[in-house]
Design a protein around this motif. Structure first.
Motif, PDB file in Angstrom:
ATOM      1  N   TRP A  24      -0.007  10.913 -12.552  1.00 45.46           N
ATOM      2  CA  TRP A  24      -0.024   9.509 -12.979  1.00 45.46           C
ATOM      3  C   TRP A  24       1.234   8.774 -12.546  1.00 45.46           C
ATOM      4  N   ARG A  25       2.326   9.495 -12.439  1.00 46.73           N
ATOM      5  CA  ARG A  25       3.583   8.876 -12.007  1.00 46.73           C
ATOM      6  C   ARG A  25       3.603   8.605 -10.500  1.00 46.73           C
ATOM      7  N   LEU A  26       3.167   9.570  -9.702  1.00 41.62           N
ATOM      8  CA  LEU A  26       3.343   9.477  -8.256  1.00 41.62           C
ATOM      9  C   LEU A  26       2.139   8.955  -7.495  1.00 41.62           C
ATOM     10  N   VAL A  27       0.965   9.499  -7.796  1.00 39.91           N
ATOM     11  CA  VAL A  27      -0.184   9.289  -6.919  1.00 39.91           C
ATOM     12  C   VAL A  27      -0.667   7.837  -6.859  1.00 39.91           C
ATOM     13  N   PRO A  28      -0.828   7.129  -7.987  1.00 40.72           N
ATOM     14  CA  PRO A  28      -1.275   5.727  -7.871  1.00 40.72           C
ATOM     15  C   PRO A  28      -0.330   4.874  -7.027  1.00 40.72           C
ATOM     16  N   PHE A  29       0.978   5.065  -7.213  1.00 39.85           N
ATOM     17  CA  PHE A  29       1.942   4.281  -6.452  1.00 39.85           C
ATOM     18  C   PHE A  29       1.862   4.611  -4.967  1.00 39.85           C
ATOM     19  N   LEU A  30       1.814   5.900  -4.645  1.00 41.73           N
ATOM     20  CA  LEU A  30       1.747   6.297  -3.237  1.00 41.73           C
ATOM     21  C   LEU A  30       0.423   5.871  -2.603  1.00 41.73           C
ATOM     22  N   MET A  31      -0.650   5.867  -3.392  1.00 45.53           N
ATOM     23  CA  MET A  31      -1.938   5.428  -2.869  1.00 45.53           C
ATOM     24  C   MET A  31      -1.895   3.945  -2.507  1.00 45.53           C
ATOM     25  N   VAL A  32      -1.248   3.142  -3.355  1.00 47.66           N
ATOM     26  CA  VAL A  32      -1.102   1.711  -3.055  1.00 47.66           C
ATOM     27  C   VAL A  32      -0.257   1.516  -1.797  1.00 47.66           C
ATOM     28  N   CYS A  33       0.805   2.312  -1.663  1.00 46.53           N
ATOM     29  CA  CYS A  33       1.630   2.237  -0.453  1.00 46.53           C
ATOM     30  C   CYS A  33       0.801   2.564   0.789  1.00 46.53           C
ATOM     31  N   PHE A  34      -0.046   3.591   0.685  1.00 42.84           N
ATOM     32  CA  PHE A  34      -0.894   3.969   1.811  1.00 42.84           C
ATOM     33  C   PHE A  34      -1.916   2.879   2.113  1.00 42.84           C
ATOM     34  N   LEU A  35      -2.438   2.252   1.066  1.00 42.15           N
ATOM     35  CA  LEU A  35      -3.379   1.141   1.244  1.00 42.15           C
ATOM     36  C   LEU A  35      -2.740   0.042   2.085  1.00 42.15           C
ATOM     37  N   ILE A  36      -1.511  -0.328   1.715  1.00 37.79           N
ATOM     38  CA  ILE A  36      -0.810  -1.396   2.440  1.00 37.79           C
ATOM     39  C   ILE A  36      -0.467  -0.943   3.855  1.00 37.79           C
ATOM     40  N   ALA A  37      -0.067   0.324   3.998  1.00 36.77           N
ATOM     41  CA  ALA A  37       0.256   0.854   5.334  1.00 36.77           C
ATOM     42  C   ALA A  37      -0.956   0.772   6.240  1.00 36.77           C
ATOM     43  N   TYR A  38      -2.085   1.195   5.720  1.00 38.56           N
ATOM     44  CA  TYR A  38      -3.296   1.215   6.536  1.00 38.56           C
ATOM     45  C   TYR A  38      -3.766  -0.192   6.853  1.00 38.56           C
ATOM     46  N   LEU A  39      -3.632  -1.083   5.891  1.00 36.72           N
ATOM     47  CA  LEU A  39      -4.043  -2.475   6.115  1.00 36.72           C
ATOM     48  C   LEU A  39      -3.213  -3.104   7.227  1.00 36.72           C
ATOM     49  N   ASP A  40      -1.896  -2.900   7.199  1.00 38.89           N
ATOM     50  CA  ASP A  40      -1.026  -3.480   8.222  1.00 38.89           C
ATOM     51  C   ASP A  40      -1.200  -2.804   9.576  1.00 38.89           C
ATOM     52  N   TRP A 185      -5.876 -16.065  11.798  1.00 41.88           N
ATOM     53  CA  TRP A 185      -5.389 -14.709  12.085  1.00 41.88           C
ATOM     54  C   TRP A 185      -3.875 -14.625  11.968  1.00 41.88           C
ATOM     55  N   GLN A 186      -3.164 -15.722  12.261  1.00 41.87           N
ATOM     56  CA  GLN A 186      -1.706 -15.723  12.137  1.00 41.87           C
ATOM     57  C   GLN A 186      -1.278 -15.673  10.667  1.00 41.87           C
ATOM     58  N   TRP A 187      -1.941 -16.468   9.827  1.00 40.13           N
ATOM     59  CA  TRP A 187      -1.646 -16.436   8.400  1.00 40.13           C
ATOM     60  C   TRP A 187      -1.971 -15.061   7.802  1.00 40.13           C
ATOM     61  N   MET A 188      -3.035 -14.446   8.294  1.00 41.30           N
ATOM     62  CA  MET A 188      -3.411 -13.122   7.793  1.00 41.30           C
ATOM     63  C   MET A 188      -2.282 -12.116   8.017  1.00 41.30           C
ATOM     64  N   PHE A 189      -1.690 -12.116   9.213  1.00 41.67           N
ATOM     65  CA  PHE A 189      -0.597 -11.186   9.500  1.00 41.67           C
ATOM     66  C   PHE A 189       0.591 -11.422   8.573  1.00 41.67           C
ATOM     67  N   VAL A 190       0.954 -12.675   8.364  1.00 41.25           N
ATOM     68  CA  VAL A 190       2.125 -12.995   7.535  1.00 41.25           C
ATOM     69  C   VAL A 190       1.895 -12.606   6.077  1.00 41.25           C
ATOM     70  N   ILE A 191       0.768 -13.031   5.521  1.00 40.96           N
ATOM     71  CA  ILE A 191       0.498 -12.804   4.095  1.00 40.96           C
ATOM     72  C   ILE A 191       0.344 -11.323   3.788  1.00 40.96           C
ATOM     73  N   GLU A 192      -0.341 -10.590   4.663  1.00 41.46           N
ATOM     74  CA  GLU A 192      -0.579  -9.172   4.395  1.00 41.46           C
ATOM     75  C   GLU A 192       0.640  -8.302   4.656  1.00 41.46           C
ATOM     76  N   ALA A 193       1.698  -8.875   5.241  1.00 42.56           N
ATOM     77  CA  ALA A 193       2.930  -8.107   5.468  1.00 42.56           C
ATOM     78  C   ALA A 193       3.850  -8.117   4.257  1.00 42.56           C
ATOM     79  N   VAL A 194       3.713  -9.122   3.396  1.00 44.39           N
ATOM     80  CA  VAL A 194       4.632  -9.278   2.262  1.00 44.39           C
ATOM     81  C   VAL A 194       4.620  -8.072   1.314  1.00 44.39           C
ATOM     82  N   PRO A 195       3.442  -7.550   0.908  1.00 48.75           N
ATOM     83  CA  PRO A 195       3.456  -6.401  -0.021  1.00 48.75           C
ATOM     84  C   PRO A 195       4.201  -5.182   0.509  1.00 48.75           C
TER      85      PRO A 195
END
Length: 434
Positions: A24-40, A185-195
């Motif tokens: 509960w401490r590690l996996v949800p946070f790392l999963m969110v990080c992976f979500l953002i990594a994969y999205l970018d 598409w330009q706004w998409m790159f900027v907004i999705e990079a913030v997280p």
């Protein structure tokens, strides 16, 4: 006898409770990080729907740019994972996320193929080491018989990025087009990079480099985790050294397996919006919503196979079957692309199989190596495997340009997945089934 049995049951119950706390401490946070990594990493597949037309990029230009990311990834993967082993996860993972977030936002200002290629290469350099770093980090917390399910949950970040990110990308591209003179598409790159930048900063405060440094664990909890870890280390190769990893035939074999399934993985993630558009769907938001369906199927498959692999302590067939699911899905696509609904069925079968391969694959190197040798083997197999992101992206784009059809690309991907399944079958069960 009864007292011994009760004591053993009590210890196992405490151990299970401790691992639930860790998870509960590690996996949800790392999963969110992976979500953002994969999205970018793969939102360029959505940007293509507008960017290629606006900038005049051909399918080959897009395919080369999408794939060149993995050249940078390949070059810096092993050094990055060794740096993580030396400096710790909280510093290195945070550094990776901040760097790739900044570079991802810079894609909004691309105008030429050369700029596109350069940024994709630099993004690969920046993100290198993230996935193998997390795999190595989790192996420091969990014994081998608990890893498949944990890795499956963590890797759900990939399909979740499709479920959440694809509709979001489609929405941003449609609703933000023309705002302040920029394309959607330009706004998409900027907004999705913030997280990515925000989560990278948070890593410095949230992650712990080791069990011993985790202040949120009690002394008894740390002791039970260290004991489970030490018992697990006894089963791996005690003579393995970093230098020997590069000549170990087992590591080269799993690198080839990684290359095969990653060919299919990026066939799905980089080209799924294009596949769906080729069935007759044109609206970016509709494409985004439909492309979430295969990722939903992948989440169910990943959890089922990961849980079953740990329960039965069997690794090979739990990896062979998903590989063949991916092959069947791609083999069927040329025959159903005229029908959006049928295409989604077979794309879902393909995605469910291919994306399930990722968490199950990482149970292979962690079964026979540890320490710096394991960090090196993970990075080596992942870097070689991810070269398939380059070859897959470029070849699909080239074949679509040359043949004006995606059929030959689908068959190529299916063939690689079947080769991967055969290679897995050749691994001795005693080496990985534990």
């Amino acid at each position: 006898m009864d007292t011994t049995l009760q004591a053993g049951t009590k210890i196992r119950t405490f151990e299970d409770a401790t691992y639930r706390k860790v998870s509960w401490r590690l996996v949800p946070f790392l999963m969110v990080c992976f979500l953002i990594a994969y999205l970018d990493r793969v939102n360029v597949g959505f940007a293509k729907l507008q960017m290629s037309q606006q900038l005049g990029f051909s399918e080959t230009v897009y395919g080369l740019g999408a794939g060149i990311f993995f050249i940078g990834y390949f070059l810096f993967e092993v050094p990055s994972n060794l740096a993580l082993h030396k400096f710790g996860a909280k510093v290195w993972i945070g550094r990776i996320m901040i760097t790739w977030g900044i570079l991802s936002a810079c894609f909004a200002f691309v105008q030429t193929p050369t700029q596109f290629y350069t940024l994709r290469f630099l993004l690969g350099l920046a993100e290198a080491g993230f996935t193998p770093g997390i795999v190595y980090y989790l192996s420091c917390w969990y014994p081998s018989h608990r890893r498949a399910k944990i890795m499956a949950i963590y890797c759900m970040g990939s399909p979740l990025s499709g479920i959440i990110g694809n509709p979001l990308s489609g929405f941003l591209m449609g609703s933000m087009a023309g705002v302040s003179g920029l394309g959607g598409w330009q706004w998409m790159f900027v907004i999705e990079a913030v997280p990515a930048v925000l989560l990278g900063c948070f890593c410095f405060y949230y992650l712990d480099n080791s069990i011993a440094k985790a202040n949120w664990l009690t002394s008894a909890e740390k002791q039970v985790l260290e004991l489970a870890k030490s018992e697990d280390v006894k089963a791996v190769d005690p003579q393995a050294r970093v230098g020997k990893v590069f000549t170990d035939p087992r590591v080269w074999l799993i690198s080839l397996i990684c290359f095969c399934y990653v060919t299919g993985q990026y066939g799905i993630t980089l080209w799924l919006p294009t596949f769906i558009r080729s069935t007759g769907v044109s609206d970016p938001l509709h494409i985004g919503m439909l492309s979430a369906i295969p990722y939903m199927a992948a989440i169910v498959s990943m959890y089922f196979f990961g849980r079953s692999a740990d329960k039965h302590r069997e690794r090979r067939w739990h990896l062979i079957i998903p590989c063949m699911m991916g092959a069947i899905g791609f083999l069927a696509l040329p025959w159903v692309m005229h029908n959006t609904a049928l295409s989604l069925v077979f794309l879902s079968i393909a995605a469910a199989g291919i994306l399930t391969c990722t968490p199950l694959f990482w149970s292979l190197p962690t079964a026979f190596l540890s320490g710096a040798a394991l960090a090196t083997a993970i990075a080596m197999s992942n870097s070689i495997g991810n070269l398939a992101g380059f070859t897959s992206g470029y070849m699909i784009g080239y074949l679509r340009d040359v043949t004006q059809s995606g059929n030959s690309a689908y068959y190529m991907i299916a063939g690689m997945l079947m080769l991967g399944a055969f290679c897995i079958w050749t691994i001795p069960a005693r080496l990985v089934n534990r």
